[in-house]
Design an enzyme around this catalytic site. Structure first.
Site, PDB file in Angstrom:
ATOM      1  N   ARG A  86      13.659   4.045  12.300  1.00 42.47           N
ATOM      2  CA  ARG A  86      12.465   4.897  12.327  1.00 42.47           C
ATOM      3  C   ARG A  86      11.647   4.586  13.598  1.00 42.47           C
ATOM      4  NH1 ARG A  86       9.603   4.694   6.656  1.00 42.47           N
ATOM      5  NH2 ARG A  86       8.485   6.410   7.637  1.00 42.47           N
ATOM      6  N   PRO A 117       0.788  -1.231   0.000  1.00 43.99           N
ATOM      7  CA  PRO A 117       0.000   0.000   0.000  1.00 43.99           C
ATOM      8  C   PRO A 117       0.823   1.287   0.000  1.00 43.99           C
ATOM      9  CG  PRO A 117      -0.228  -1.196   2.080  1.00 43.99           C
ATOM     10  CD  PRO A 117       0.458  -2.115   1.127  1.00 43.99           C
ATOM     11  N   ASN A 118       0.320   2.215  -0.809  1.00 43.79           N
ATOM     12  CA  ASN A 118       0.830   3.587  -0.910  1.00 43.79           C
ATOM     13  C   ASN A 118       2.131   3.734  -1.699  1.00 43.79           C
ATOM     14  OD1 ASN A 118      -1.287   4.903   0.623  1.00 43.79           O
ATOM     15  ND2 ASN A 118      -0.454   3.822   2.383  1.00 43.79           N
ATOM     16  N   ASN A 159       7.991  -5.779  -1.214  1.00 38.91           N
ATOM     17  CA  ASN A 159       7.979  -4.679  -0.254  1.00 38.91           C
ATOM     18  C   ASN A 159       6.534  -4.599   0.240  1.00 38.91           C
ATOM     19  OD1 ASN A 159       7.918  -2.364   1.233  1.00 38.91           O
ATOM     20  ND2 ASN A 159       9.076  -1.123  -0.228  1.00 38.91           N
ATOM     21  N   ARG A 165       4.768  12.363  -2.440  1.00 35.36           N
ATOM     22  CA  ARG A 165       4.749  12.833  -1.045  1.00 35.36           C
ATOM     23  C   ARG A 165       5.973  12.272  -0.330  1.00 35.36           C
ATOM     24  NH1 ARG A 165      -0.359  13.911   1.105  1.00 35.36           N
ATOM     25  NH2 ARG A 165       0.882  14.636   2.861  1.00 35.36           N
ATOM     26  N   HIS A 192      12.871  -2.921   1.679  1.00 33.98           N
ATOM     27  CA  HIS A 192      12.292  -1.650   2.130  1.00 33.98           C
ATOM     28  C   HIS A 192      13.159  -0.514   1.632  1.00 33.98           C
ATOM     29  CE1 HIS A 192       9.436  -3.696   4.631  1.00 33.98           C
ATOM     30  NE2 HIS A 192      10.417  -4.483   5.034  1.00 33.98           N
ATOM     31  N   TYR A 250      11.262   8.694   1.245  1.00 32.58           N
ATOM     32  CA  TYR A 250      11.216   7.694   0.164  1.00 32.58           C
ATOM     33  C   TYR A 250      11.840   8.177  -1.146  1.00 32.58           C
ATOM     34  CZ  TYR A 250       7.973   5.649   3.502  1.00 32.58           C
ATOM     35  OH  TYR A 250       7.430   5.128   4.642  1.00 32.58           O
ATOM     36  N   ASP A 298       1.542 -15.962   6.104  1.00 27.24           N
ATOM     37  CA  ASP A 298       0.999 -17.312   5.905  1.00 27.24           C
ATOM     38  C   ASP A 298       0.918 -17.676   4.426  1.00 27.24           C
ATOM     39  OD1 ASP A 298       0.761 -17.762   8.599  1.00 27.24           O
ATOM     40  OD2 ASP A 298      -1.393 -17.387   8.703  1.00 27.24           O
ATOM     41  N   ARG A 329       8.005  -0.006  13.331  1.00 32.11           N
ATOM     42  CA  ARG A 329       8.518  -0.459  12.027  1.00 32.11           C
ATOM     43  C   ARG A 329       9.627  -1.485  12.176  1.00 32.11           C
ATOM     44  NH1 ARG A 329       6.024   3.117   8.312  1.00 32.11           N
ATOM     45  NH2 ARG A 329       5.643   5.125   9.282  1.00 32.11           N
ATOM     46  N   SER A 388      13.222   2.618   2.893  1.00 30.13           N
ATOM     47  CA  SER A 388      13.788   3.339   4.038  1.00 30.13           C
ATOM     48  C   SER A 388      14.436   2.353   5.008  1.00 30.13           C
ATOM     49  CB  SER A 388      12.686   4.126   4.749  1.00 30.13           C
ATOM     50  OG  SER A 388      11.736   3.229   5.307  1.00 30.13           O
ATOM     51  N   ALA A 436       3.251  -1.013   4.655  1.00 29.53           N
ATOM     52  CA  ALA A 436       2.724  -1.024   6.027  1.00 29.53           C
ATOM     53  C   ALA A 436       2.321  -2.433   6.485  1.00 29.53           C
ATOM     54  CB  ALA A 436       1.534  -0.085   6.130  1.00 29.53           C
ATOM     55  N   GLU A 477      12.710  -9.778   1.029  1.00 30.24           N
ATOM     56  CA  GLU A 477      11.935  -8.614   1.477  1.00 30.24           C
ATOM     57  C   GLU A 477      12.785  -7.362   1.270  1.00 30.24           C
ATOM     58  OE1 GLU A 477      11.327  -8.933   5.674  1.00 30.24           O
ATOM     59  OE2 GLU A 477      10.206  -7.052   5.841  1.00 30.24           O
TER      60      GLU A 477
HETATM   61  O1  CA2 Z   1      10.625   1.768   3.531  1.00 33.60           O
HETATM   62  C1  CA2 Z   1       9.769   1.093   2.979  1.00 33.60           C
HETATM   63  O2  CA2 Z   1       9.894   0.651   1.827  1.00 33.60           O
HETATM   64  C2  CA2 Z   1       8.441   0.810   3.674  1.00 33.60           C
HETATM   65  O3  CA2 Z   1       8.044  -0.513   3.360  1.00 33.60           O
HETATM   66  C3  CA2 Z   1       7.443   1.815   3.144  1.00 33.60           C
HETATM   67  C4  CA2 Z   1       6.104   1.777   3.831  1.00 33.60           C
HETATM   68  C5  CA2 Z   1       6.249   1.810   5.355  1.00 33.60           C
HETATM   69  O4  CA2 Z   1       4.990   1.629   5.968  1.00 33.60           O
HETATM   70  C6  CA2 Z   1       7.214   0.752   5.841  1.00 33.60           C
HETATM   71  O5  CA2 Z   1       7.350   0.882   7.237  1.00 33.60           O
HETATM   72  C7  CA2 Z   1       8.564   0.909   5.188  1.00 33.60           C
HETATM   73  C8  CA2 Z   1       5.221   2.960   3.423  1.00 33.60           C
HETATM   74  C9  CA2 Z   1       5.064   3.138   1.956  1.00 33.60           C
HETATM   75  C10 CA2 Z   1       4.344   4.424   1.747  1.00 33.60           C
HETATM   76  O6  CA2 Z   1       4.893   5.054   0.642  1.00 33.60           O
HETATM   77  C11 CA2 Z   1       4.632   6.367   0.479  1.00 33.60           C
HETATM   78  C12 CA2 Z   1       5.099   6.939  -0.672  1.00 33.60           C
HETATM   79  C13 CA2 Z   1       4.889   8.267  -0.894  1.00 33.60           C
HETATM   80  C14 CA2 Z   1       4.209   9.029   0.009  1.00 33.60           C
HETATM   81  C15 CA2 Z   1       3.730   8.455   1.159  1.00 33.60           C
HETATM   82  C16 CA2 Z   1       3.946   7.119   1.398  1.00 33.60           C
END
Ligand code: CA2
Length: 143
Positions: free
Chosen positions: A106, A9-10, A73, A17, A99, A22, A86, A110, A101, A76, A97
Protein backbone atom coordinates in the site's frame (compact mmCIF):
# COMPACT_ATOMS: atom_id res chain seq x y z
CA UNK A 1 -2.78 -19.96 27.95
CA UNK A 2 -4.24 -16.43 28.20
CA UNK A 3 -4.01 -14.16 25.18
CA UNK A 4 -4.90 -10.49 24.99
CA UNK A 5 -6.12 -9.46 21.54
CA UNK A 6 -5.78 -5.71 20.94
CA UNK A 7 -7.32 -3.85 18.01
CA UNK A 8 -6.46 -0.22 17.34
CA UNK A 9 -8.32 2.77 15.95
CA UNK A 10 -11.17 2.45 13.47
CA UNK A 11 -11.16 -1.34 13.40
CA UNK A 12 -14.58 -1.15 15.08
CA UNK A 13 -15.73 0.25 11.69
CA UNK A 14 -14.90 -2.98 9.83
CA UNK A 15 -17.54 -3.97 7.31
CA UNK A 16 -19.07 -0.51 7.34
CA UNK A 17 -16.55 1.30 5.07
CA UNK A 18 -13.70 0.45 2.67
CA UNK A 19 -14.77 -3.17 1.98
CA UNK A 20 -12.31 -3.36 -0.94
CA UNK A 21 -9.38 -3.08 1.52
CA UNK A 22 -10.65 -4.60 4.76
CA UNK A 23 -13.45 -6.90 3.53
CA UNK A 24 -17.20 -6.76 4.11
CA UNK A 25 -17.29 -8.55 7.43
CA UNK A 26 -17.94 -6.61 10.61
CA UNK A 27 -15.91 -6.16 13.78
CA UNK A 28 -18.47 -8.26 15.68
CA UNK A 29 -17.92 -11.06 13.16
CA UNK A 30 -14.15 -10.82 13.66
CA UNK A 31 -14.65 -11.12 17.44
CA UNK A 32 -16.92 -14.17 17.00
CA UNK A 33 -14.32 -15.81 14.74
CA UNK A 34 -11.57 -15.10 17.29
CA UNK A 35 -13.57 -16.70 20.11
CA UNK A 36 -14.26 -19.77 17.95
CA UNK A 37 -10.60 -20.17 16.97
CA UNK A 38 -9.42 -19.67 20.54
CA UNK A 39 -11.85 -22.33 21.82
CA UNK A 40 -10.70 -24.78 19.15
CA UNK A 41 -7.05 -24.12 20.09
CA UNK A 42 -7.81 -24.37 23.81
CA UNK A 43 -6.72 -20.79 24.42
CA UNK A 44 -8.38 -18.18 26.61
CA UNK A 45 -8.74 -14.76 24.98
CA UNK A 46 -9.83 -11.28 25.91
CA UNK A 47 -10.50 -8.86 23.05
CA UNK A 48 -9.94 -5.13 23.50
CA UNK A 49 -10.49 -2.37 20.95
CA UNK A 50 -9.70 1.32 21.41
CA UNK A 51 -9.39 4.41 19.27
CA UNK A 52 -7.06 5.98 21.86
CA UNK A 53 -3.31 5.44 22.05
CA UNK A 54 -3.11 5.96 25.84
CA UNK A 55 -5.90 3.43 26.45
CA UNK A 56 -3.94 0.87 24.45
CA UNK A 57 -0.78 1.67 26.45
CA UNK A 58 -2.78 1.28 29.71
CA UNK A 59 -4.19 -2.06 28.56
CA UNK A 60 -0.73 -3.38 27.64
CA UNK A 61 0.64 -2.30 31.04
CA UNK A 62 -2.30 -3.99 32.81
CA UNK A 63 -1.50 -7.21 30.92
CA UNK A 64 1.74 -7.56 32.90
CA UNK A 65 1.53 -10.78 34.98
CA UNK A 66 -2.03 -11.36 33.68
CA UNK A 67 -1.55 -12.56 30.10
CA UNK A 68 0.87 -15.00 28.46
CA UNK A 69 0.74 -13.47 25.00
CA UNK A 70 -0.51 -10.50 23.01
CA UNK A 71 -1.96 -10.48 19.49
CA UNK A 72 -2.12 -6.89 18.31
CA UNK A 73 -3.38 -5.02 15.28
CA UNK A 74 -2.31 -1.50 16.22
CA UNK A 75 -3.99 -0.14 13.05
CA UNK A 76 -2.77 3.40 12.26
CA UNK A 77 -0.67 3.46 15.47
CA UNK A 78 1.47 0.75 13.87
CA UNK A 79 3.18 3.45 11.88
CA UNK A 80 3.40 6.19 14.51
CA UNK A 81 3.45 4.89 18.06
CA UNK A 82 6.70 4.68 19.97
CA UNK A 83 4.50 4.65 23.11
CA UNK A 84 2.90 1.32 22.16
CA UNK A 85 6.30 -0.12 21.23
CA UNK A 86 7.73 0.97 24.60
CA UNK A 87 4.75 -0.48 26.51
CA UNK A 88 5.21 -3.85 24.79
CA UNK A 89 8.92 -3.78 25.63
CA UNK A 90 8.16 -2.78 29.23
CA UNK A 91 5.82 -5.73 29.90
CA UNK A 92 7.98 -8.08 27.82
CA UNK A 93 5.02 -10.32 26.87
CA UNK A 94 5.47 -12.40 23.67
CA UNK A 95 3.63 -10.51 20.94
CA UNK A 96 2.47 -11.20 17.41
CA UNK A 97 1.45 -8.30 15.15
CA UNK A 98 -1.35 -8.75 12.62
CA UNK A 99 -2.71 -6.64 9.77
CA UNK A 100 -5.76 -7.41 7.68
CA UNK A 101 -4.39 -5.73 4.56
CA UNK A 102 -1.00 -6.21 2.94
CA UNK A 103 0.65 -3.11 4.41
CA UNK A 104 3.73 -3.60 2.24
CA UNK A 105 1.85 -3.18 -1.01
CA UNK A 106 0.00 0.00 0.00
CA UNK A 107 1.23 3.56 0.64
CA UNK A 108 4.92 3.99 1.53
CA UNK A 109 4.12 5.20 5.08
CA UNK A 110 2.44 1.85 5.91
CA UNK A 111 5.68 -0.04 5.30
CA UNK A 112 7.22 1.03 8.57
CA UNK A 113 5.97 -0.50 11.81
CA UNK A 114 7.25 0.50 15.25
CA UNK A 115 5.54 -2.56 16.76
CA UNK A 116 7.52 -4.85 14.41
CA UNK A 117 10.64 -3.78 16.29
CA UNK A 118 9.34 -5.84 19.23
CA UNK A 119 6.90 -8.38 17.77
CA UNK A 120 8.14 -11.96 17.38
CA UNK A 121 6.21 -12.21 14.11
CA UNK A 122 4.18 -9.98 11.78
CA UNK A 123 1.33 -11.37 9.68
CA UNK A 124 -0.18 -9.12 7.00
CA UNK A 125 -2.44 -9.47 4.00
CA UNK A 126 -4.48 -12.54 4.96
CA UNK A 127 -7.67 -10.75 5.99
CA UNK A 128 -9.35 -11.95 9.17
CA UNK A 129 -7.58 -15.31 8.76
CA UNK A 130 -4.37 -13.53 9.79
CA UNK A 131 -5.75 -13.41 13.35
CA UNK A 132 -6.12 -17.21 13.35
CA UNK A 133 -2.55 -17.49 12.10
CA UNK A 134 -1.50 -15.08 14.84
CA UNK A 135 -3.11 -17.22 17.56
CA UNK A 136 -1.40 -20.30 16.10
CA UNK A 137 1.95 -18.49 16.07
CA UNK A 138 1.52 -17.47 19.72
CA UNK A 139 0.63 -21.03 20.67
CA UNK A 140 3.85 -22.22 19.08
CA UNK A 141 5.94 -19.43 20.64
CA UNK A 142 4.51 -20.11 24.12
CA UNK A 143 4.71 -23.93 23.91
O1 CA2 B 1 -4.45 -3.75 7.53
C1 CA2 B 1 -4.59 -3.49 8.71
O2 CA2 B 1 -5.06 -4.29 9.53
C2 CA2 B 1 -4.24 -2.10 9.24
O3 CA2 B 1 -3.66 -2.24 10.52
C3 CA2 B 1 -5.53 -1.32 9.31
C4 CA2 B 1 -5.36 0.13 9.68
C5 CA2 B 1 -4.29 0.81 8.82
O4 CA2 B 1 -4.05 2.12 9.28
C6 CA2 B 1 -3.00 0.02 8.82
O5 CA2 B 1 -2.08 0.65 7.96
C7 CA2 B 1 -3.23 -1.40 8.35
C8 CA2 B 1 -6.66 0.92 9.50
C9 CA2 B 1 -7.84 0.34 10.19
C10 CA2 B 1 -9.03 1.12 9.76
O6 CA2 B 1 -10.09 0.25 9.60
C11 CA2 B 1 -11.15 0.68 8.89
C12 CA2 B 1 -12.22 -0.17 8.83
C13 CA2 B 1 -13.33 0.20 8.12
C14 CA2 B 1 -13.38 1.41 7.48
C15 CA2 B 1 -12.31 2.26 7.55
C16 CA2 B 1 -11.19 1.90 8.26
Amino acid sequence: MKILVINGPNLNMLGLREPSIYGKNTYAELCALLHGWADAMDMEIEIFQSNHEGMIVDKIQAAYDNFDGILINPAAYTHTSVAILDALKAVSIPTVEVHISDVNSREEFRRHSFVSLYAAKTIAGYGFDGYRMGLEALKEILA
